[in-house]
Design an enzyme around this catalytic site. Structure first.
Site, PDB file in Angstrom:
ATOM      1  N   LYS A 111      41.176  40.890  35.909  1.00  0.00           N
ATOM      2  CA  LYS A 111      39.784  40.841  35.462  1.00  0.00           C
ATOM      3  C   LYS A 111      39.337  42.154  34.832  1.00  0.00           C
ATOM      4  CE  LYS A 111      38.370  36.942  38.194  1.00  0.00           C
ATOM      5  NZ  LYS A 111      39.572  36.666  39.006  1.00  0.00           N
TER       6      LYS A 111
HETATM    7  C1  PLP Z   1      40.109  35.433  39.144  1.00  0.00           C
HETATM    8  C2  PLP Z   1      41.536  35.369  39.567  1.00  0.00           C
HETATM    9  C3  PLP Z   1      42.336  34.253  39.292  1.00  0.00           C
HETATM   10  C4  PLP Z   1      41.788  33.014  38.619  1.00  0.00           C
HETATM   11  O1  PLP Z   1      41.410  33.252  37.303  1.00  0.00           O
HETATM   12  P1  PLP Z   1      40.443  32.217  36.530  1.00  0.00           P
HETATM   13  O2  PLP Z   1      40.178  32.837  35.227  1.00  0.00           O
HETATM   14  O3  PLP Z   1      39.227  32.088  37.394  1.00  0.00           O
HETATM   15  O4  PLP Z   1      41.182  30.932  36.448  1.00  0.00           O
HETATM   16  C5  PLP Z   1      43.666  34.307  39.649  1.00  0.00           C
HETATM   17  N1  PLP Z   1      44.178  35.385  40.280  1.00  0.00           N
HETATM   18  C6  PLP Z   1      43.450  36.470  40.568  1.00  0.00           C
HETATM   19  C7  PLP Z   1      44.083  37.609  41.268  1.00  0.00           C
HETATM   20  C8  PLP Z   1      42.101  36.511  40.221  1.00  0.00           C
HETATM   21  O5  PLP Z   1      41.364  37.594  40.496  1.00  0.00           O
END
Ligand code: PLP
Length: 463
Positions: free
Chosen positions: A112
Site C-alpha cells: 500500500k
Molecule cells: C490490502 C492488502 C491486501 C489486499 O489488497 P486489495 O487491494 O484490498 O485487494 C493484500 N495483502 C496485504 C498485505 C494488504 O495490505
C-alpha cells in the site's frame, strides 16, 4: 481525461477532483471514461527504465492537466525516495516460471505504500496550490492505515483519522498506527470488524453536510489515484519478463479488489497479461462470486492474513461496471440488492465477462501455513501469510507463461503466523527498530456514526 462514476449519476470529474473526492456522490467509484492505450513499442521502451521513469510514463496519460510534467516527476521521486530497495519493486524467482514481486520495501512494509506515498505527495501539492485544508478518514484492515499515516503525518493542511477494527490487526500494524506522535494523526480503534469500519466510512461520505463541514477526503483503495499508482508495477514486472513480446500471468492476494483491478487496467492499456488470478483466504466472497455467480456476504472469519479479511470487496464494483457494459443504473441496482438482502446475482453475460477477465482460487488457513513452510524449503524465501495465499493459489496455474505472484507484505509484519509455520521469527528491517519501545496513542470508539462524526468535528476544531 474525464472520470465517471460506476453508478452513473455523479458529475464527471478530472483527475485532481476525483482524487480529492474519493467516493462519488452517488455512492459509486470513479473510473476513467476511457483507458489510455500504450502501444507495444512504448511498453518495450520501458525495459531498463528506473521505476520512477516507468511510473511517469505509465501514469501520465491519466492525469490531464492536474500537474505539469516536471511537477509530476518531482512528486514521483519524493514518493519512492524512502523505499528500502533501489528497484522499488524487485522480482525474485521461486520456481521455474514462478516469480515473486516484492512490494514490501516501502516505509510500512506493505504494497500500500506504493499508492499511499504517491497520493500523499499529490494531495499535498494540490492543497498547496489551492490553500485549502482537508480531513482524511480511512478504514483499514491493518496496512492501509499505517501507510496513510506514514504518508500524511505532519502535513499542515491535512488531519488524518484512521479507523481500524479493535483487536483484529497485528501488533506491528497497530504500533505503526499508534506510535506516530504528530498531532494531525488520530488512530481510532473501532468496536467492530473491518466491514464495520468501511461501512461507517461510507456513511460519513454519504452524509454530505458532515462531508463538506470537515472537507472529507478519502484515501481508501476506492480512490482512483491509488488504483492508478498500482498499475505501474504490473508494467515493470511484465517488461522484466519479456513483455510486450511475451505474455505474463499474475496472481494477486486480494481483499478489496484494488490491487488486482489495477492489473486489469494495465491489461486494458495494452500490457499482454494472460491470466489475472484472484487469490482469497477463507474469506472467499470473490472466489465464490466468480464460481457461482452469486455475491453473498457471510460475515468475516478472522484469519492469519488479516489484511484480506473482508466480506464486501469495494473495488469489485469497478469490474462489475465494465462487465455490465458500463451501465451505472444496473450497478446501482445490484448494490441496492446487496444493501437490502446481503447478496446480488451477477447477470449471466456479465459473469461470463468477469470469468474471462479473472480466474480465482481460495486458500485455507492450513494451506497458508503449508505454503509458507514449503516456499522456505524450496526457495529460501520467507513469505508473509498474504503472499503465501497468493503462492498457493498460483500453483495450479503455473505453466509455459511466466507467473508473477504479488508479495504484498514483509514477513516481519506478521511474525506470529510466520513463526508458527516455520519456527523462524522474521526480524524487522533495521530502519524499523524502536517500534516496540515508543508510546502508543489510540482512541477506542463505538461502531456509531454520530459518535464518530462528533469526535472528528471536535478534533479538527470545527465544533
Ligand atoms: C490490502 C492488502 C491486501 C489486499 O489488497 P486489495 O487491494 O484490498 O485487494 C493484500 N495483502 C496485504 C498485505 C494488504 O495490505
Amino acid at each position: 481525461m474525464k472520470y465517471v462514476s460506476t453508478r452513473g449519476t455523479a458529475p464527471e470529474l478530472d483527475f485532481g477532483a476525483a482524487m480529492m473526492t474519493g467516493l462519488a456522490r452517488d455512492g459509486g467509484l470513479y473510473v476513467p471514461a476511457a483507458v489510455p492505450q500504450m502501444a507495444p513499442a512504448d511498453i518495450a521502451a520501458l525495459a531498463g527504465a528506473s521505476y520512477e521513469d516507468a511510473a511517469f510514463r505509465v501514469m501520465r496519460p491519466f492525469l490531464g492537466d492536474t500537474f505539469t510534467d516536471d511537477e509530476f516527476r518531482a512528486l514521483i521521486a519524493r514518493a519512492y525516495a524512502g523505499f528500502g530497495h533501489a528497484a522499488r519493486a524487485p522480482l525474485v524467482q521461486l520456481a521455474p516460471n514462478h516469480f515473486l514481486l516484492e512490494l514490501f520495501h516501502g516505509p510500512t512494509l506493505a504494497f500500500k505504500d506504493f499508492a499511499m506515498q504517491l497520493i500523499g505527495q499529490m494531495m499535498q501539492a494540490a492543497l498547496a496550490k489551492s490553500g485549502s485544508r482537508i480531513t482524511i478518514v480511512g478504514a483499514t484492515s491493518g496496512d492501509t492505515g499505517s501507510a496513510a499515516i506514514e504518508a500524511f503525518r505532519g502535513l499542515s493542511n491535512v488531519d488524518v483519522f484512521i479507523l481500524f477494527p479493535h483487536g483484529r490487526v497485528s501488533e506491528v500494524q497497530r504500533r505503526q498506527m499508534t506510535t506516530p506522535s504528530e498531532s494531525n494523526v488520530h488512530a481510532l480503534a473501532l468496536e467492530g470488524d473491518f466491514d464495520d469500519c468501511q461501512a461507517r466510512l461510507k456513511d460519513m461520505f454519504n452524509h454530505f453536510e458532515f462531508r463538506d463541514a470537515v472537507g472529507l477526503a478519502g484515501v481508501n483503495s476506492i480512490n482512483w489515484a491509488r488504483v492508478l499508482a498500482q498499475v505501474v508495477y504490473y508494467f515493470t514486472a511484465a517488461v522484466s519478463l519479456g513483455a510486450p513480446h511475451r505474455q505474463v500471468n499474475f496472481t494477486v492476494p486480494t481483499g478489496n479488489f484494488g490491487d488486482i483491478y489495477a492489473g486489469s487496467i494495465a491489461r486494458a492499456m495494452g500490457l499482454p497479461i494472460g491470466q489475472l488470478v484472484v487469490a482469497t483466504n477463507q474469506n472467499d466472497i470473490l472466489h465464490r462470486a466468480l464460481t457461482t455467480g452469486v455475491y453473498r456476504t457471510e460475515g468475516v472469519r478472522p484469519s492469519i492474513s488479516p489484511s484480506m479479511d473482508i466480506q464486501v470487496s469495494s473495488n469489485f464494483e469497478r469490474a462489475l461496471f465494465d462487465a455490465l457494459s458500463r451501465d451505472g443504473a444496473a450497478v446501482a441496482g445490484l448494490m441496492a440488492d446487496l444493501r437490502d438482502t446481503g447478496a446480488f446475482t451477477i447477470p449471466q453475460g456479465a459473469l461470463e465477462g468477469l470469468r474471462a477477465g479473472f480466474a480465482s482460487g481460495r486458500c485455507s488457513e492450513d494451506e497458508t501455513a503449508a505454503a509458507i513452510a514449503r516456499t522456505l524449503e524450496t526457495s529460501g524465501e520467507l513469505l508473509c501469510p498474504h503472499s503465501a495465499v497468493g503462492v498457493h493459489v498460483a500453483e495450479p496455474y503455473l505453466g509455459d507463461v511466466p507467473m508473477v505472484t504479488l508479495a504484498t507484505a514483509h514477513p516481519a509484519k506478521f511474525p506470529d503466523a510466520v513463526e508458527a509455520a516455520t519456527g523462524i521469527r522474521p526480524a524487522l528491517p533495521p530502519r524499523m527498530a524502536g517500534l516496540f519501545d515508543r508510546p502508543e496513542r489510540v482512541t477506542r470508539v463505538p461502531n456509531d456514526l454520530a459518535a464518530l462524526e462528533a469526535l472528528i468535528l471536535e478534533r479538527t476544531g470545527r465544533k
